[in-house]
Design an enzyme around this catalytic site. Structure first.
Site, short mmCIF file in Angstrom:
data_model
loop_
_atom_site.label_atom_id
_atom_site.label_comp_id
_atom_site.label_asym_id
_atom_site.label_seq_id
_atom_site.Cartn_x
_atom_site.Cartn_y
_atom_site.Cartn_z
N GLU A 102 -3.70 -10.60 3.36
CA GLU A 102 -4.40 -10.36 3.64
C GLU A 102 -5.10 -11.38 4.13
O GLU A 102 -5.26 -12.20 5.16
CB GLU A 102 -4.96 -8.94 4.35
CG GLU A 102 -3.56 -7.54 4.97
CD GLU A 102 -3.49 -7.11 3.50
OE1 GLU A 102 -3.04 -7.20 2.40
OE2 GLU A 102 -3.14 -5.68 3.54
N GLU A 109 0.96 -1.58 -0.26
CA GLU A 109 -0.18 0.11 -0.35
C GLU A 109 0.97 1.33 -0.24
O GLU A 109 0.36 2.05 -0.73
CB GLU A 109 -0.99 -0.19 1.12
CG GLU A 109 -1.82 -1.78 0.56
CD GLU A 109 -2.78 -1.39 2.05
OE1 GLU A 109 -2.05 -1.63 3.42
OE2 GLU A 109 -3.77 -1.34 2.20
#
Ligand code: COA
Length: 270
Positions: free
Chosen positions: A136, A116
């Site tokens: 994730e 990110e």
């Protein structure tokens, strides 16, 4: 008593400010202290006139950043996790929309929050041994520092779904083919590649760079007609700067000098 090392280091290389995530023993997994110091270091670099480009990298040979610290994450309740994600989103949004050009110098794993962070930068320059993933889903969670939104903006919905919903790790070479990596270099040539890109960016008028970046960023947020209005307004603001007129004038002067040089050349006889 021994001081603990700073979680982010700042070094200056000409007009390039290099910020290094400094927790190599944990593959630069993020802590709140690291995120806070990264944000403060970015603000400092933005306020420094001599800094024209900001690059971010990870310490050690293995990782850019392996994401949020899972040991800490596991102990959070829902509200604390929400606040943690909002803090990460704010920091990355500020980076994404800051006035100076930014480069993620990805020297290994860019996972979860590390990915990110890279996506929040304007450019990603990666070493040939770098890899990128949103793991994730393999932990029954999901990206929370803007990953779902940034991934769609940077690579398109279909490609973003492949990353977020598979959890698979993608090589730097695969990512280059997807188009969101702007340069690949051997590990020992990575900093040279970043410096070369930074030198190009720093050679342009900083106001023109800032206005262009602002207009580009709005393209993902506004309908086309509003985006075009915004671009026209930014164009006018940029055009009012001395830099814009000087750039245009210099081009005309160069052309005129070339024309004069041509007329002084001896005619070519057959
Ligand atoms: N949070 C906390 N610690 C982490 C971490 C993370 N996200 N990623 C790595 N670490 C730690 C490891 O626990 C290990 O610590 P230790 O030496 O005290 O045991 C150290 O960093 C080195 O990692 P290790 O797993 O031994 O290295 P590896 O080369 O075998 O594997 C990875 C590297 C990146 C594949 C693996 O560490 C990993 O999958 N990390 C988690 C990535 C992730 O899911 N990120 C998203 C988080 S939301």
């Amino acid at each position: 008593m021994q001081n603990s090392p700073l979680p982010v280091l700042s070094t200056q290389h000409g007009s390039l400010r290099l910020l290094t995530l400094n927790r190599a023993d944990k593959l630069n997994a993020f802590t709140p202290e690291m995120l806070a110091l990264l944000s403060a270091s970015i603000e400092e670099a933005l306020a420094d006139e001599a800094t024209r480009v900001i690059a971010i990298t990870g310490s050690g040979a293995k990782a850019f950043a392996a994401g949020n610290d899972i040991e800490r994450l596991v102990s959070l309740d829902g509200v604390a996790a929400y606040r943690d994600m909002v803090a990460g989103q704010r920091a990355l949004l500020r980076l994404h929309d800051c006035a100076k050009p930014t480069i993620a110098m990805v020297n290994g794993y860019a996972l979860g929050g590390g990915f990110e962070l890279a996506l929040a930068c304007d450019f990603i320059v990666a070493s040939t041994n770098a890899s990128f993933a949103f793991p994730e889903i393999t932990l029954n969670t999901m990206p929370g520092w803007g990953g779902t939104q940034l991934a769609v903006a940077k690579m398109g919905l279909a490609c973003a779904k492949r990353f977020v919903m598979s959890g698979r790790r993608f090589s730097a070479q695969e990512c280059e083919a997807y188009g969101f990596i702007h340069g690949l270099a051997a590990p020992d040539e990575l900093f040279d590649a970043v410096q070369s890109l930074a030198a190009t960016l720093a050679s342009y008028d900083p106001f023109a760079i800032e206005m262009s970046k602002r207009a580009l960023n709005r393209a993902n947020e506004l309908p086309l007609s509003a985006g075009l209005d915004f671009e026209a307004a930014q164009y006018a603001v940029n055009f009012s700067s001395e830099g814009a007129r000087a750039g245009l004038r210099q081009f005309l002067e160069r052309q005129s000098a070339r024309r004069t040089a041509r007329t002084h050349l001896a005619p070519v006889t057959p």
